[in-house]
Design a protein around this motif. Structure first.
Motif, short mmCIF file in Angstrom:
data_model
loop_
_atom_site.label_atom_id
_atom_site.label_comp_id
_atom_site.label_asym_id
_atom_site.label_seq_id
_atom_site.Cartn_x
_atom_site.Cartn_y
_atom_site.Cartn_z
N TYR A 202 69.80 85.62 -47.96
CA TYR A 202 68.89 85.34 -49.05
C TYR A 202 69.26 86.09 -50.41
N ARG A 203 69.85 87.13 -50.33
CA ARG A 203 70.31 87.71 -51.55
C ARG A 203 71.20 87.06 -52.51
N ARG A 204 72.26 86.38 -51.39
CA ARG A 204 73.29 85.51 -51.96
C ARG A 204 72.63 84.32 -52.68
N LEU A 205 71.76 83.72 -52.01
CA LEU A 205 70.93 82.59 -52.43
C LEU A 205 70.12 82.90 -53.76
N VAL A 206 69.54 84.00 -53.73
CA VAL A 206 68.89 84.50 -55.31
C VAL A 206 70.01 84.56 -56.19
N TRP A 207 71.09 85.40 -56.08
CA TRP A 207 71.98 85.37 -56.97
C TRP A 207 72.53 83.92 -57.24
N ALA A 208 72.72 82.96 -56.48
CA ALA A 208 72.92 81.57 -56.99
C ALA A 208 72.03 80.89 -57.77
N LEU A 209 70.67 81.53 -57.81
CA LEU A 209 69.89 80.85 -58.92
C LEU A 209 69.89 81.53 -60.10
N GLY A 210 70.72 82.40 -60.15
CA GLY A 210 70.90 83.13 -61.67
C GLY A 210 69.72 84.37 -61.66
N VAL A 211 69.41 84.74 -60.47
CA VAL A 211 68.14 85.84 -60.63
C VAL A 211 68.71 86.95 -59.84
N LYS A 212 68.59 88.14 -60.19
CA LYS A 212 68.98 89.45 -59.74
C LYS A 212 67.85 89.77 -58.43
N PRO A 213 68.20 89.75 -57.13
CA PRO A 213 67.37 90.38 -56.20
C PRO A 213 67.34 91.86 -56.12
#
Length: 276
Positions: A202-213
């Motif tokens: 899910y960290r990778r998916l968040v990064w893919a949205l342009g958001v820093k987890p």
């Protein structure tokens, strides 16, 4: 205004002129039939007040006080369902978020996410056996707020769903918020989460949205200091669950409970606006 000297204090479900001016343009127009008009349609403003009364007090529809002048509880229930189908509540929430952003009262520099269990006494869709309530049937409210605790979006799942499964849906549910020149703002810079959101996928998916987890790691000592920034989402839940209809889920149908959830978020935004 100082209340007193015989002036009645307004109830939290009262619909004042300012709030009605925001809500009324969003409502679909109900036209009476010409040949067989039937009973006169109850005014939308009074029906909306009846819906707010149920949201605030948690009272059953059939027990709505006649003194409110809203007609029967079924009238309010039908109008709630019709307005939900017309997409009124998400547009109301989105419009209020735009007003907050226009007033520089919305902070997208970071967001916080969390989930909260509620009882679902009658079961229904989006319920499950809650692991934190001795396996009783429950649901979960999932919430994402801005840096100051303003609700940006909320989702509903069964009580047995892990918080992390709603991390991406919450980020995707944040509407495009206008209020400033240029493109609407939708994605925050950072999303904060507790250990329940600790998963590399899910960290990778968040990064893919342009958001820093920024998520606490499992198995590490306490002291991540995220609580100093994440407390705003817990406060938002306290405000949200001050609406008694959201503290315990009575609706079997999730498409009736979810409008209350969105409306609750919108009312929190409205309260913030009135304090600016």
């Amino acid at each position: 205004m100082i209340w007193g000297c015989g002036v009645a204090r307004p109830k939290p479900w009262d619909v004042d002129d300012e709030l009605w001016a925001v809500v009324e343009p969003l409502l679909p127009k109900g036209e009476r039939r010409v040949r067989h008009p039937g009973r006169k349609r109850h005014p939308d403003r009074l029906v909306f007040q009846g819906i707010l009364f149920v949201l605030h007090t948690g009272i059953a529809w059939e027990h709505l006080p006649q003194e409110l002048g809203v007609g029967s509880g079924m009238t309010c229930w039908r109008r709630l369902a019709a307005w939900t189908e017309a997409g009124v509540w998400p547009r109301l929430h989105q419009g209020l978020l735009a007003r907050l952003r226009s007033a520089d009262a919305l902070d997208f520099s970071r967001t916080a996410v969390d989930g909260s269990h509620i009882r679902a006494l009658k079961g229904g869709q989006e319920t499950g056996r809650s692991p934190v309530d001795r396996g009783r049937t429950g649901s979960k409210h999932h919430l994402i707020t801005d840096a100051t605790g303003i609700p940006l979006a909320a989702t509903l799942t069964g009580g047995n769903r892990n918080d992390v499964t709603q991390l991406i849906p919450l980020l995707q549910a944040v509407p495009p918020v206008r209020g400033k020149r240029g493109r609407p703002r939708r994605r925050p810079d950072i999303v904060l989460g507790d250990r329940g959101y600790d998963h590399d996928k899910y960290r990778r998916l968040v990064w893919a949205l342009g958001v820093k987890p920024v998520i606490a790691r499992r198995g590490t000592e306490h002291g991540s200091r995220l609580g100093a920034q994440r407390w705003v989402v817990e406060r938002a839940f306290a405000h949200l669950h001050s609406f008694r209809r959201l503290r315990i889920r009575w609706e079997i149908r999730d498409d009736i409970h979810e409008p209350f959830l969105t409306l609750g978020c919108a009312l929190i935004c409205w309260r913030r606006l009135t304090k600016l």
